[in-house]
Design a protein around this motif. Structure first.
Motif, PDB file in Angstrom:
ATOM      1  N   TYR A  37       0.846  -1.188   0.000  1.00 48.06           N
ATOM      2  CA  TYR A  37       0.000   0.000   0.000  1.00 48.06           C
ATOM      3  C   TYR A  37       0.879   1.234   0.000  1.00 48.06           C
ATOM      4  O   TYR A  37       2.003   1.196   0.475  1.00 48.06           O
ATOM      5  N   ALA A  38       0.336   2.347  -0.518  1.00 45.76           N
ATOM      6  CA  ALA A  38       1.053   3.619  -0.474  1.00 45.76           C
ATOM      7  C   ALA A  38       0.077   4.740  -0.170  1.00 45.76           C
ATOM      8  O   ALA A  38      -1.008   4.803  -0.763  1.00 45.76           O
ATOM      9  N   ILE A  39       0.446   5.580   0.787  1.00 47.86           N
ATOM     10  CA  ILE A  39      -0.249   6.849   0.966  1.00 47.86           C
ATOM     11  C   ILE A  39       0.491   7.807   0.045  1.00 47.86           C
ATOM     12  O   ILE A  39       1.699   8.006   0.184  1.00 47.86           O
ATOM     13  N   LEU A  40      -0.234   8.367  -0.905  1.00 48.92           N
ATOM     14  CA  LEU A  40       0.384   9.157  -1.974  1.00 48.92           C
ATOM     15  C   LEU A  40       0.085  10.638  -1.781  1.00 48.92           C
ATOM     16  O   LEU A  40      -1.060  11.079  -1.922  1.00 48.92           O
ATOM     17  N   GLN A  41       1.116  11.408  -1.428  1.00 44.60           N
ATOM     18  CA  GLN A  41       0.980  12.858  -1.295  1.00 44.60           C
ATOM     19  C   GLN A  41       0.866  13.449  -2.686  1.00 44.60           C
ATOM     20  O   GLN A  41       1.723  13.224  -3.539  1.00 44.60           O
ATOM     21  N   ILE A  42      -0.213  14.214  -2.902  1.00 41.28           N
ATOM     22  CA  ILE A  42      -0.424  14.848  -4.210  1.00 41.28           C
ATOM     23  C   ILE A  42      -0.761  16.313  -3.996  1.00 41.28           C
ATOM     24  O   ILE A  42      -1.258  16.701  -2.936  1.00 41.28           O
ATOM     25  N   ASP A  43      -0.494  17.115  -5.028  1.00 37.91           N
ATOM     26  CA  ASP A  43      -0.936  18.502  -4.952  1.00 37.91           C
ATOM     27  C   ASP A  43      -2.399  18.551  -5.411  1.00 37.91           C
ATOM     28  O   ASP A  43      -2.994  17.518  -5.716  1.00 37.91           O
ATOM     29  N   ILE A  53      -7.480  15.795  -8.497  1.00 34.68           N
ATOM     30  CA  ILE A  53      -8.643  15.793  -7.604  1.00 34.68           C
ATOM     31  C   ILE A  53      -9.967  15.640  -8.350  1.00 34.68           C
ATOM     32  O   ILE A  53     -11.032  15.775  -7.757  1.00 34.68           O
ATOM     33  N   SER A  54      -9.892  15.330  -9.613  1.00 35.56           N
ATOM     34  CA  SER A  54     -11.099  15.140 -10.415  1.00 35.56           C
ATOM     35  C   SER A  54     -11.938  13.991  -9.855  1.00 35.56           C
ATOM     36  O   SER A  54     -11.408  12.967  -9.409  1.00 35.56           O
ATOM     37  N   SER A  55     -13.238  14.166  -9.895  1.00 35.29           N
ATOM     38  CA  SER A  55     -14.128  13.090  -9.431  1.00 35.29           C
ATOM     39  C   SER A  55     -14.074  11.887 -10.366  1.00 35.29           C
ATOM     40  O   SER A  55     -14.537  10.803 -10.004  1.00 35.29           O
ATOM     41  N   ALA A  56     -13.508  12.058 -11.552  1.00 36.64           N
ATOM     42  CA  ALA A  56     -13.384  10.938 -12.496  1.00 36.64           C
ATOM     43  C   ALA A  56     -12.257   9.978 -12.114  1.00 36.64           C
ATOM     44  O   ALA A  56     -12.205   8.857 -12.622  1.00 36.64           O
ATOM     45  N   ILE A  57     -11.363  10.411 -11.227  1.00 42.77           N
ATOM     46  CA  ILE A  57     -10.244   9.542 -10.820  1.00 42.77           C
ATOM     47  C   ILE A  57     -10.785   8.387  -9.983  1.00 42.77           C
ATOM     48  O   ILE A  57     -11.529   8.586  -9.033  1.00 42.77           O
ATOM     49  N   ARG A  58     -10.384   7.184 -10.344  1.00 44.17           N
ATOM     50  CA  ARG A  58     -10.736   5.975  -9.599  1.00 44.17           C
ATOM     51  C   ARG A  58      -9.466   5.489  -8.909  1.00 44.17           C
ATOM     52  O   ARG A  58      -8.587   4.934  -9.559  1.00 44.17           O
ATOM     53  N   TRP A  59      -9.363   5.728  -7.619  1.00 44.54           N
ATOM     54  CA  TRP A  59      -8.161   5.407  -6.867  1.00 44.54           C
ATOM     55  C   TRP A  59      -8.056   3.906  -6.671  1.00 44.54           C
ATOM     56  O   TRP A  59      -8.996   3.289  -6.176  1.00 44.54           O
ATOM     57  N   LEU A  77      -3.834  14.925   0.242  1.00 50.83           N
ATOM     58  CA  LEU A  77      -3.681  16.229  -0.402  1.00 50.83           C
ATOM     59  C   LEU A  77      -2.745  17.122   0.392  1.00 50.83           C
ATOM     60  O   LEU A  77      -2.915  17.283   1.603  1.00 50.83           O
ATOM     61  N   GLN A  78      -1.778  17.706  -0.295  1.00 50.94           N
ATOM     62  CA  GLN A  78      -0.923  18.701   0.344  1.00 50.94           C
ATOM     63  C   GLN A  78      -1.633  20.044   0.248  1.00 50.94           C
ATOM     64  O   GLN A  78      -2.551  20.209  -0.555  1.00 50.94           O
ATOM     65  N   PRO A  79      -1.244  21.009   1.074  1.00 48.54           N
ATOM     66  CA  PRO A  79      -1.896  22.323   1.015  1.00 48.54           C
ATOM     67  C   PRO A  79      -1.759  22.934  -0.387  1.00 48.54           C
ATOM     68  O   PRO A  79      -0.772  22.696  -1.083  1.00 48.54           O
ATOM     69  N   PRO A  80      -2.760  23.719  -0.811  1.00 49.81           N
ATOM     70  CA  PRO A  80      -2.676  24.336  -2.137  1.00 49.81           C
ATOM     71  C   PRO A  80      -1.502  25.310  -2.239  1.00 49.81           C
ATOM     72  O   PRO A  80      -1.104  25.924  -1.257  1.00 49.81           O
ATOM     73  N   PHE A  99       6.531  21.743  -0.186  1.00 47.96           N
ATOM     74  CA  PHE A  99       6.226  20.622   0.711  1.00 47.96           C
ATOM     75  C   PHE A  99       6.315  19.276   0.019  1.00 47.96           C
ATOM     76  O   PHE A  99       6.131  18.250   0.655  1.00 47.96           O
ATOM     77  N   ASN A 100       6.533  19.275  -1.280  1.00 47.62           N
ATOM     78  CA  ASN A 100       6.556  18.018  -2.010  1.00 47.62           C
ATOM     79  C   ASN A 100       7.988  17.649  -2.370  1.00 47.62           C
ATOM     80  O   ASN A 100       8.610  18.277  -3.230  1.00 47.62           O
ATOM     81  N   PRO A 101       8.541  16.599  -1.749  1.00 42.75           N
ATOM     82  CA  PRO A 101       9.939  16.216  -1.981  1.00 42.75           C
ATOM     83  C   PRO A 101      10.281  15.879  -3.425  1.00 42.75           C
ATOM     84  O   PRO A 101      11.421  16.025  -3.834  1.00 42.75           O
TER      85      PRO A 101
END
Length: 181
Positions: A77-83, A89-95, A103-106, A111-113
């Motif tokens: 498993y992975a917790i994936l930090q994304i902007d 963040i589209s509702s069409a994304i199927r994780w 989600l990282q702050p806007p 903050f993203n390595p």
């Protein structure tokens, strides 16, 4: 893990050059705008990295990347930090079940390595000219093949980032425990 994309293109990235005193440095450049995108995910603590090329930045290709990453992770498993890019963040994304978004702050790429990895990788081809996109792809693949876990860790594992990721992961785990109870 930390995820982002970067555009790589034919327009020459210029950098500093060394010349004799009194000699103005010159570097040949191309202004061609052909490009492609590299989607990536890294694990700053271990240096594990997953990089894949796509022709554009959009939700469809992000979905392809997530599916590919999920397959590469196998049973992990992975917790994936994304902007908060619209493609992310589209509702069409199927994780996928084994990839959990965080989600990282806007407006906070610092903050993203993985941003540091992109900077590191783009230093190498500065002042280089490529005859076409395939030559650039070949050079990029050569750089990826030489990329070590230690290099990824070195450019991405800053204490403040690791502490924030550990906090987010532990907070997420606690919340999931409450939801499942």
């Amino acid at each position: 893990m930390c995820q982002d994309e970067t555009r790589v293109g034919m327009k020459t990235l210029t950098g500093k050059v060394i010349t004799a005193p009194g000699i103005k440095p010159t570097v040949e450049v191309k202004w061609n705008r052909e490009n492609f995108w590299v989607y990536g995910a890294i694990e700053p603590l271990t240096g594990d990295h997953f990089l894949h090329e796509y022709p554009q930045l959009n939700g469809d290709y992000f979905q392809e990347f997530l599916n590919w990453l999920s397959h590469e992770l196998g049973s992990d498993y992975a917790i994936l930090q994304i902007d908060q890019a619209p493609a992310h963040i589209s509702s069409a994304i199927r994780w996928p079940k084994n990839v959990i978004p965080l989600l990282q702050p806007p407006h906070s790429p610092e903050f993203n390595p993985i941003e540091r990895l992109w900077q590191f990788l783009k230093r190498s081809p500065k002042n280089e000219l490529f005859s076409d996109l395939q030559a650039l792809r070949d050079r990029l693949q050569e750089m990826f093949d030489q990329l070590t876990l230690q290099q990824v860790m070195s450019v991405s594992s800053y204490n403040f980032i690791l502490e924030a990721l550990f906090y987010a992961a532990s907070h997420y785990s606690r919340e999931q425990g409450r939801l499942n109870a």
